[in-house]
Design a protein around this motif. Structure first.
Motif, PDB file in Angstrom:
ATOM      1  N   THR A   1      70.586 158.632  64.507  1.00 46.72           N
ATOM      2  CA  THR A   1      70.817 157.587  65.283  1.00 46.72           C
ATOM      3  C   THR A   1      69.443 156.020  64.870  1.00 46.72           C
ATOM      4  O   THR A   1      67.733 156.498  65.134  1.00 46.72           O
ATOM      5  CB  THR A   1      71.532 157.523  66.499  1.00 46.72           C
ATOM      6  OG1 THR A   1      72.343 158.062  66.625  1.00 46.72           O
ATOM      7  CG2 THR A   1      71.726 156.093  67.023  1.00 46.72           C
TER       8      THR A   1
ATOM      9  N   VAL B   1      65.943 156.936  54.710  1.00 48.64           N
ATOM     10  CA  VAL B   1      66.967 157.580  55.412  1.00 48.64           C
ATOM     11  C   VAL B   1      66.547 159.605  53.588  1.00 48.64           C
ATOM     12  O   VAL B   1      67.276 159.215  53.034  1.00 48.64           O
ATOM     13  CB  VAL B   1      69.170 158.171  55.548  1.00 48.64           C
ATOM     14  CG1 VAL B   1      68.994 158.579  56.015  1.00 48.64           C
ATOM     15  CG2 VAL B   1      68.730 157.041  56.434  1.00 48.64           C
TER      16      VAL B   1
ATOM     17  N   ASP C   1      72.882 154.734  53.080  1.00 57.61           N
ATOM     18  CA  ASP C   1      72.228 153.279  54.037  1.00 57.61           C
ATOM     19  C   ASP C   1      70.765 153.408  53.666  1.00 57.61           C
ATOM     20  O   ASP C   1      69.973 152.096  54.542  1.00 57.61           O
ATOM     21  CB  ASP C   1      72.081 153.974  55.946  1.00 57.61           C
ATOM     22  CG  ASP C   1      74.061 154.767  55.851  1.00 57.61           C
ATOM     23  OD1 ASP C   1      73.553 155.388  56.980  1.00 57.61           O
ATOM     24  OD2 ASP C   1      74.624 153.813  55.244  1.00 57.61           O
TER      25      ASP C   1
ATOM     26  N   GLU D   1      68.627 162.440  57.647  1.00 58.16           N
ATOM     27  CA  GLU D   1      70.007 162.342  57.675  1.00 58.16           C
ATOM     28  C   GLU D   1      70.244 162.426  59.576  1.00 58.16           C
ATOM     29  O   GLU D   1      69.759 163.524  59.258  1.00 58.16           O
ATOM     30  CB  GLU D   1      70.543 163.611  56.782  1.00 58.16           C
ATOM     31  CG  GLU D   1      70.966 162.567  55.678  1.00 58.16           C
ATOM     32  CD  GLU D   1      71.641 163.832  54.260  1.00 58.16           C
ATOM     33  OE1 GLU D   1      71.392 164.255  54.492  1.00 58.16           O
ATOM     34  OE2 GLU D   1      72.795 163.275  53.721  1.00 58.16           O
TER      35      GLU D   1
ATOM     36  N   ILE E   1      73.079 151.691  63.557  1.00 61.77           N
ATOM     37  CA  ILE E   1      73.503 153.233  62.388  1.00 61.77           C
ATOM     38  C   ILE E   1      73.072 154.061  63.568  1.00 61.77           C
ATOM     39  O   ILE E   1      72.401 154.817  63.246  1.00 61.77           O
ATOM     40  CB  ILE E   1      72.964 152.909  61.571  1.00 61.77           C
ATOM     41  CG1 ILE E   1      72.628 151.183  60.951  1.00 61.77           C
ATOM     42  CG2 ILE E   1      73.541 153.622  60.381  1.00 61.77           C
ATOM     43  CD1 ILE E   1      72.091 151.368  59.918  1.00 61.77           C
TER      44      ILE E   1
ATOM     45  N   SER F   1      73.000 158.505  60.410  1.00 58.32           N
ATOM     46  CA  SER F   1      73.124 158.146  59.508  1.00 58.32           C
ATOM     47  C   SER F   1      73.128 158.836  57.620  1.00 58.32           C
ATOM     48  O   SER F   1      72.881 160.036  57.948  1.00 58.32           O
ATOM     49  CB  SER F   1      71.131 158.192  59.405  1.00 58.32           C
ATOM     50  OG  SER F   1      71.174 156.782  60.549  1.00 58.32           O
TER      51      SER F   1
END
Lengths: 112, 112
Positions: A18, A110, A82, A15, A75, A78
Motif C-alpha cells: 500500500t 512497483v 501501477d 507488489e 493505492i 499495488s
C-alpha cells in the motif's frame, strides 16, 4: 512557492504494498481537484476526481482536506502496472476562467 | 471520436526557425490549453483559450504565440525557435468549468 507541490519520489514498492501520495496547494480558493496518471512518454490521463467526502475507485482512494489544503491518493495492493507518474491537479478560477495547475508529479515504481 | 489530436508528433528545428503546432479537438470543448513538460518541471501552462477568438497567457508564454480562429483548433507558434524551447508540448481541452481536461498525445520538439 509553487502553487501545487508534490514529493517527486520515486516511491519504490513491492507488489501488493500500500502506498500513499500527498499533494499540497497554496490557493485556498481552488475549486476542483484531480489525480492524473502519466505513463512514460505518454499523455496524462485522468485517474480520479477528488471530493471533500473522499472517493474510492477499486484499489484507489482519494481524499481532500480543505482546511490543511492537501489532497492524497492511496493505492492498495499495488500492481506492476501501477508504475507511472501521478500528477496532482488543482483548478482555480482566474478572471472567470478555470485553469488547471499541475504538480510536478510523483513517480511510483512497483517491483516484483 | 478522435478526442484531442496534435500534429506533428515529432519535429527537429534549427535555432531561429519557425513552426506551428496544431491541436484539434472534436468534443466541442470551450477551453483549450497548451502546456510544455520538461524533466523535473512538470507541466507548465504556456497559453490557453476559453473560446473561439480568445487567448490568454499562462505561466510561461514568452517566445510563443497562439491563435484560436475556430473552436475546434488551437495553434501554437514559435516564431524564432531557441534551444530552451526543446520540450514535449501537450495540448488539452475541456468543457467550461473546473472539470477534467483531455490531452493530446504530445509533440516532441528538439531545437538544435
Amino acid at each position: 512557492r509553487k502553487e501545487v507541490e508534490q514529493d517527486p519520489g520515486p516511491f519504490n514498492v513491492p507488489e501488493g504494498a500500500t502506498v500513499a501520495f500527498n499533494c499540497t496547494y497554496s490557493n485556498s480558493a481552488s475549486q476542483s481537484f484531480f489525480w492524473y496518471r502519466q505513463d512514460c512518454r505518454k499523455e496524462p490521463k485522468l485517474l480520479m476526481s477528488v471530493y471533500s467526502s473522499g472517493n474510492e475507485d477499486g484499489r484507489f482512494t482519494a481524499q481532500l482536506n480543505r482546511a490543511s489544503q492537501y489532497i492524497s491518493l492511496l493505492i492498495r495492493d499495488s500492481k506492476l502496472s501501477d508504475s507511472a507518474t501521478y500528477l496532482c491537479v488543482v483548478t482555480t478560477s482566474s478572471g472567470g476562467s478555470y485553469i488547471p495547475t499541475f504538480g510536478r508529479g510523483t513517480s511510483l515504481i512497483v517491483h516484483p | 471520436n478522435a478526442g484531442v489530436t496534435q500534429t506533428p508528433k515529432f519535429r527537429v528545428l534549427k535555432t531561429g526557425q519557425s513552426m506551428t503546432l496544431l491541436c484539434a479537438q472534436d468534443m466541442n470543448h470551450e477551453y483549450m490549453y497548451w502546456y510544455r513538460q520538461d524533466p523535473g518541471m512538470g507541466l507548465r501552462l504556456i497559453h490557453y483559450s476559453v473560446g473561439e477568438g480568445t487567448t490568454a497567457k499562462g505561466e510561461v508564454p514568452d517566445g510563443y504565440n497562439v491563435s484560436r480562429l475556430k473552436k475546434q483548433n488551437f495553434l501554437l507558434g514559435l516564431e524564432s525557435a531557441a534551444p530552451s524551447q526543446t520540450s514535449v508540448y501537450f495540448c488539452a481541452s475541456s468543457y467550461f468549468g473546473p472539470v477534467e481536461a483531455f490531452f493530446g498525445q504530445g509533440t516532441r520538439l528538439t531545437v538544435v
